[in-house]
Design a protein around this motif. Structure first.
Motif, PDB file in Angstrom:
ATOM      1  N   ASN A  86     -13.534  -8.435   2.400  1.00  0.00           N
ATOM      2  CA  ASN A  86     -13.546  -7.169   3.138  1.00  0.00           C
ATOM      3  C   ASN A  86     -14.888  -6.962   3.824  1.00  0.00           C
ATOM      4  O   ASN A  86     -14.945  -6.545   4.980  1.00  0.00           O
ATOM      5  CB  ASN A  86     -13.247  -6.007   2.189  1.00  0.00           C
ATOM      6  N   GLU A 117      -5.822   2.205   5.302  1.00  0.00           N
ATOM      7  CA  GLU A 117      -4.961   2.560   4.164  1.00  0.00           C
ATOM      8  C   GLU A 117      -3.641   1.804   4.173  1.00  0.00           C
ATOM      9  O   GLU A 117      -2.818   1.958   3.287  1.00  0.00           O
ATOM     10  CB  GLU A 117      -4.645   4.057   4.213  1.00  0.00           C
ATOM     11  N   ASP A 118      -3.434   1.035   5.231  1.00  0.00           N
ATOM     12  CA  ASP A 118      -2.122   0.396   5.360  1.00  0.00           C
ATOM     13  C   ASP A 118      -2.294  -0.968   6.031  1.00  0.00           C
ATOM     14  O   ASP A 118      -3.279  -1.205   6.746  1.00  0.00           O
ATOM     15  CB  ASP A 118      -1.221   1.295   6.226  1.00  0.00           C
ATOM     16  N   ILE A 119      -1.316  -1.818   5.817  1.00  0.00           N
ATOM     17  CA  ILE A 119      -1.370  -3.161   6.406  1.00  0.00           C
ATOM     18  C   ILE A 119      -1.514  -3.073   7.929  1.00  0.00           C
ATOM     19  O   ILE A 119      -2.210  -3.868   8.548  1.00  0.00           O
ATOM     20  CB  ILE A 119      -0.110  -3.973   6.014  1.00  0.00           C
ATOM     21  N   ASP A 171      -3.212  -1.110   9.546  1.00  0.00           N
ATOM     22  CA  ASP A 171      -4.586  -0.790   9.950  1.00  0.00           C
ATOM     23  C   ASP A 171      -5.464  -2.038  10.036  1.00  0.00           C
ATOM     24  O   ASP A 171      -6.534  -2.020  10.650  1.00  0.00           O
ATOM     25  CB  ASP A 171      -5.245   0.165   8.925  1.00  0.00           C
ATOM     26  N   LEU A 172      -5.041  -3.117   9.391  1.00  0.00           N
ATOM     27  CA  LEU A 172      -5.891  -4.312   9.273  1.00  0.00           C
ATOM     28  C   LEU A 172      -6.104  -5.003  10.614  1.00  0.00           C
ATOM     29  O   LEU A 172      -5.193  -5.080  11.431  1.00  0.00           O
ATOM     30  CB  LEU A 172      -5.241  -5.331   8.327  1.00  0.00           C
ATOM     31  N   PRO A 179       0.828  -1.197   0.000  1.00  0.00           N
ATOM     32  CA  PRO A 179       0.000   0.000   0.000  1.00  0.00           C
ATOM     33  C   PRO A 179       0.871   1.259   0.000  1.00  0.00           C
ATOM     34  O   PRO A 179       1.960   1.249   0.572  1.00  0.00           O
ATOM     35  CB  PRO A 179      -0.780  -0.109   1.322  1.00  0.00           C
ATOM     36  N   ILE A 194      -6.262  -4.134   1.353  1.00  0.00           N
ATOM     37  CA  ILE A 194      -6.214  -2.672   1.533  1.00  0.00           C
ATOM     38  C   ILE A 194      -6.732  -1.975   0.271  1.00  0.00           C
ATOM     39  O   ILE A 194      -7.559  -1.069   0.331  1.00  0.00           O
ATOM     40  CB  ILE A 194      -4.769  -2.209   1.846  1.00  0.00           C
ATOM     41  N   THR A 195      -6.268  -2.431  -0.896  1.00  0.00           N
ATOM     42  CA  THR A 195      -6.690  -1.816  -2.156  1.00  0.00           C
ATOM     43  C   THR A 195      -8.202  -1.914  -2.332  1.00  0.00           C
ATOM     44  O   THR A 195      -8.837  -0.997  -2.835  1.00  0.00           O
ATOM     45  CB  THR A 195      -5.998  -2.515  -3.352  1.00  0.00           C
ATOM     46  N   SER A 246      -2.098  -6.648   0.911  1.00  0.00           N
ATOM     47  CA  SER A 246      -2.131  -5.423   0.113  1.00  0.00           C
ATOM     48  C   SER A 246      -3.401  -5.341  -0.722  1.00  0.00           C
ATOM     49  O   SER A 246      -3.992  -4.270  -0.881  1.00  0.00           O
ATOM     50  CB  SER A 246      -0.921  -5.362  -0.823  1.00  0.00           C
TER      51      SER A 246
END
Lengths: 647, 149
Positions: free
Chosen positions: A437, A547-549, A551-552, A175, A540-541, A537
């Motif tokens: 997601n 917006e970033d790994i 954050d997961l 990301p 995230i996309t 990634s």
């Protein structure tokens, strides 16, 4: 720890261990016991052998020397020692990647120099779509013919190793926000070989004395593995050997067959064993096997070579790391063919107790006095045919009275990749990560966990892996696995769709039933940990989960780790923003409070990921779930939809 | 009666016995946790090098012990049955006479606690920690009679 129940939870392992004890054959557990108690300086990382003024030791109890002869303190020494391990782990994976990239270049050359063995038994481009996709990533015209494309791609891939500046191409898969963090920290890997060499340089006498800087250099080197060498290994293997698709297989020592010629492939590089799969079906050799009184030729695997041939051909897995000697002790193995990595030196002695022939194939990994049949991609089929023939001929040397194959075998489904795993969730015609997601956003899935890594006699074999994974799926965490960890859980029946009903929480159960997948997904070998990075990634996309790994709602764990490679994997996961727990025992940095605190507390503010050390599977699961829940909160997602399932 | 002995030729000076000793006398007995304890444990044993040889030095539990003679508080006594010099912390006044008279230099002062640090053969444990820890079996525990020579 003489008791077999304390040594392993796996029934097949226990059975063969009893045989080993009865026949007075030493195994890794006995040798481990003989090492007790282990050196405290070594465990704490306080022994420095870097220069010839040493070896120096720091007194952990504070009374004696607090610096080595050069003045290096506990912080410098532990960080330096750890960094060296990262470099070694990265070099192992990356060198594997290099060999695969080299094979790709030979294939593209082979288009010109027609191979004398004929094209059917040499390597070819199996996954043209993936070749095209990679060509695009590397700025190659994907309308060219496949051999030209492969030629250019292999050149570019090999250049990634020797590159001196810039950024590794695959880092662009991460990301945007992650790429920015790496840039800001100055840890974007430039060239694969460069990062290993530079890291080793910084750890020699009198170079880097700042433990934080050493760890950051370690992360850059590890990133050159995760987003470089390993990723190249995975993707190019897919191009050459074919991208895995979900496939059924069998696992555990019971896959060895009494009336068959048994060949066990063991190690890590699938390029050779891929040919063994073909050679084991050679009509000429099958005929010879019949003549020798065998019903056929049975190929099985150990460690990551096993995972590779399982993922692509459904070849059965005989066991994981701690079972390598046990396969031989069944008395039913004609040949154990090894390539590189995780091959215990003890195999030679164990094989000598039976008719088993150990065959080394890599110029990098030899044993004194052991049959060496060197493999190179140009004559792969001839080489493997020779080895298979050796096995068939050795069948008559088998002592039938000493054959004891445990009955245990278990079904599993493997072959999930970043391409198929989540596309399955979207259905064949709607290949998208959206449903995954959505499942996380809605709370049907609490989150994702990567559980990977080795075995270690320090821990009851397979216990930590399976207890942790069961606890995670009970809390609706979808578990992604690779390596020996995947094999451990497969043996306990966690890698079949039916496992969802038995062990998973309600949310995960609903998903598994709707899609027909197991609650635990097998993504392949340890270089295939790179599949987890790219999958993250993609998530995230797809959007909606930050917006970033980092954050997961996700966490990682290496429960029974032993290899330097595991440390490197941990480093690239943490550098990519993942909270990662190590079981077995902590890194050898406990002799320095500063270094240990930096790894477990300090890094979160730097990369968004951090290390944790925990030797209990249930506590580890709690830590991982707490982290996942915290990330859900930070994303302002609803709490998980369901309470945890029954224990 | 068992004695703690050393085969000096075998000692490589790794100091594993020191670490094991400090650990055995720590509160937690766990290597990683012991380093977090408020008062760090101290080894009763020290490996000293002299004349190209290494000597893992700790209390020899002498039958005719100078430290016992020198102890004005009567805190040190030789227990015939156990074959050990025992130390009574209640009586000890921390005068360091024992430290001074020991011909082996095997007693060290713990300045903080004002107590002599001496080998207690790991008290009730089946085997002293240093014996278990020694990777070359240089530290041995065996019956006294066996070593007459």
């Amino acid at each position: 720890m003489g008791n077999v129940e304390q040594r392993s939870i796996d029934k097949a392992t226990q059975e063969v261990l009893k045989k080993a004890q009865a026949e007075n054959i030493n195994t890794v557990w006995d040798r481990f016991d003989q090492q007790q108690p282990q050196c405290g300086f070594g465990q704490l990382g306080l022994c420095c052998t870097v220069c010839n003024m040493g070896p120096c030791r720091i007194d952990p109890f504070g009374e004696g020397a607090q610096t080595g002869a050069c003045g290096a303190n506990a912080d410098t020494i532990t960080a330096r020692n750890l960094a060296r391990k990262v470099a070694v782990g990265a070099s192992a994976h990356s060198d594997h990647g290099r060999d695969v990239a080299h094979t790709l270049s030979l294939i593209s050359d082979g288009a010109k120099h027609t191979h004398k063995g004929g094209h059917s038994h040499s390597y070819e481009i199996s996954d043209v779509e993936k070749l095209k996709a990679l060509a695009v990533e590397f700025g190659i015209d994907s309308t060219k013919n496949k051999d030209e494309m492969a030629k250019e791609l292999s050149k570019k891939l090999l250049e990634e190793f020797g590159r001196q500046q810039g950024e590794l191409t695959f880092t662009k898969r991460a990301p945007k926000k992650r790429q920015e963090i790496w840039k800001k920290l100055g840890i974007t890997p430039r060239g694969i070989d460069r990062e290993v060499v530079e890291l080793l340089h910084t750890t020699t006498m009198g170079v880097d004395n700042d433990y934080k800087n050493l760890i950051q250099s370690g992360m850059r080197c590890a990133l050159s593995d995760g987003w470089g060498g390993s990723m190249i290994a995975t993707d190019v293997q897919d191009i050459i050997l074919g991208s895995p698709q979900p496939i059924r297989g069998k696992v555990n020592l019971g896959v060895l067959k009494e009336n068959y010629v048994n060949i066990v492939v063991h190690g890590h590089e699938p390029v050779l064993s891929e040919m063994a799969v073909k050679a084991a079906q050679d009509p000429e050799l099958l005929k010879l096997a019949k003549k020798m009184g065998a019903e056929g030729i049975n190929l099985a695997g150990i460690c990551c070579t096993a995972n590779e041939v399982l993922m692509r051909h459904g070849i059965p897995v005989a066991g994981n790391f701690l079972q390598q000697e046990l396969a031989i002790i069944t008395g039913a193995v004609e040949v154990m063919m090894v390539d590189v990595q995780c091959i215990m030196p003890a195999l030679q002695e164990v094989a000598a107790c039976f008719h088993t022939k150990l065959v080394t194939t890599s110029p990098k990994a030899r044993f004194p006095g052991v049959t060496h049949i060197e493999f190179n991609p140009e004559n792969a089929y001839e080489t493997t045919k020779q080895i298979v023939k050796l096995a068939v001929e050795n069948f008559s040397a088998r002592n039938k009275e000493r054959v004891n194959i445990p009955a245990e075998e278990m079904d599993l489904v493997a072959g999930f990749t970043k391409e198929v795993v989540f596309q399955i969730l979207g259905g064949k015609y709607r290949a998208t990560y959206r449903p995954l997601n959505e499942a996380i956003i809605s709370g049907r899935l609490r989150g994702l966990a990567g559980v990977v890594g080795c075995n270690n006699p320090r821990q009851t074999h397979d216990y930590f892996h399976t207890t942790l994974v069961k606890e995670l799926i009970r809390h609706d965490v979808l578990v992604l696995q690779t390596g020996c960890s995947a094999i451990a859980c497969a043996k306990q029946g966690l890698l079949i769709p039916e496992a969802a009903k038995l062990y998973a929480g309600q949310g995960l159960q609903e998903i598994c039933e709707a899609v027909g997948i197991p609650p635990v997904l097998h993504l392949g070998s340890c270089v295939d940990n790179s599949r987890i990075l790219t999958a993250a990634s993609h998530v995230i996309t797809e959007g909606g989960l930050g917006e970033d790994i980092s954050d997961l709602p996700a966490a990682g764990c290496a429960p029974e780790w032993m290899s330097e490679k595991a440390i490197t994997i941990g480093f690239y996961f943490v550098a990519s923003g993942v909270y990662t727990v190590f079981g077995a025992s902590p890194f050898a940095t406990m002799g320095s409070k500063n270094v240990t605190d930096y790894l477990t507390k300090g890094l979160e503010g730097v990369t968004g990921g951090s290390f944790e050390f925990c030797d209990d599977p249930i506590k580890t699961a709690k830590l991982m779930i707490a982290h996942i829940d915290k990330k859900r909160q930070d994303l302002k997602l609803k709490p998980a939809m369901y309470e945890a399932g029954k224990a | 009666m068992k004695q703690l002995l050393y085969e000096v030729k075998k000692c490589l000076g790794c100091r594993s016995c020191e670490v094991a000793c400090a650990l055995a006398h720590s509160l937690s007995g766990d290597l990683y946790k012991a380093l977090d304890e408020e008062k760090l444990s101290m080894p009763r044993k020290k490996v000293l090098a002299c004349g190209g040889k290494n000597y893992p030095v700790s209390c020899r539990h002498c039958e005719d012990a100078l430290c016992v003679d020198a102890c004005m508080a009567g805190a040190l006594v030789f227990d015939k049955q156990k074959g050990q010099v025992l130390h009574d912390a209640e009586r000890c006044v921390g005068c360091w006479m024992c430290v001074m008279v020991c011909p082996y230099g095997a007693i060290r002062p713990d300045i903080k606690d004002k107590m002599p640090l001496r080998c207690d053969k790991c008290k009730d444990k089946d085997e002293p920690a240093c014996v278990k820890a020694c990777p070359t079996r240089a530290v041995i525990e065996q019956e006294k009679a066996e070593v007459k020579k």
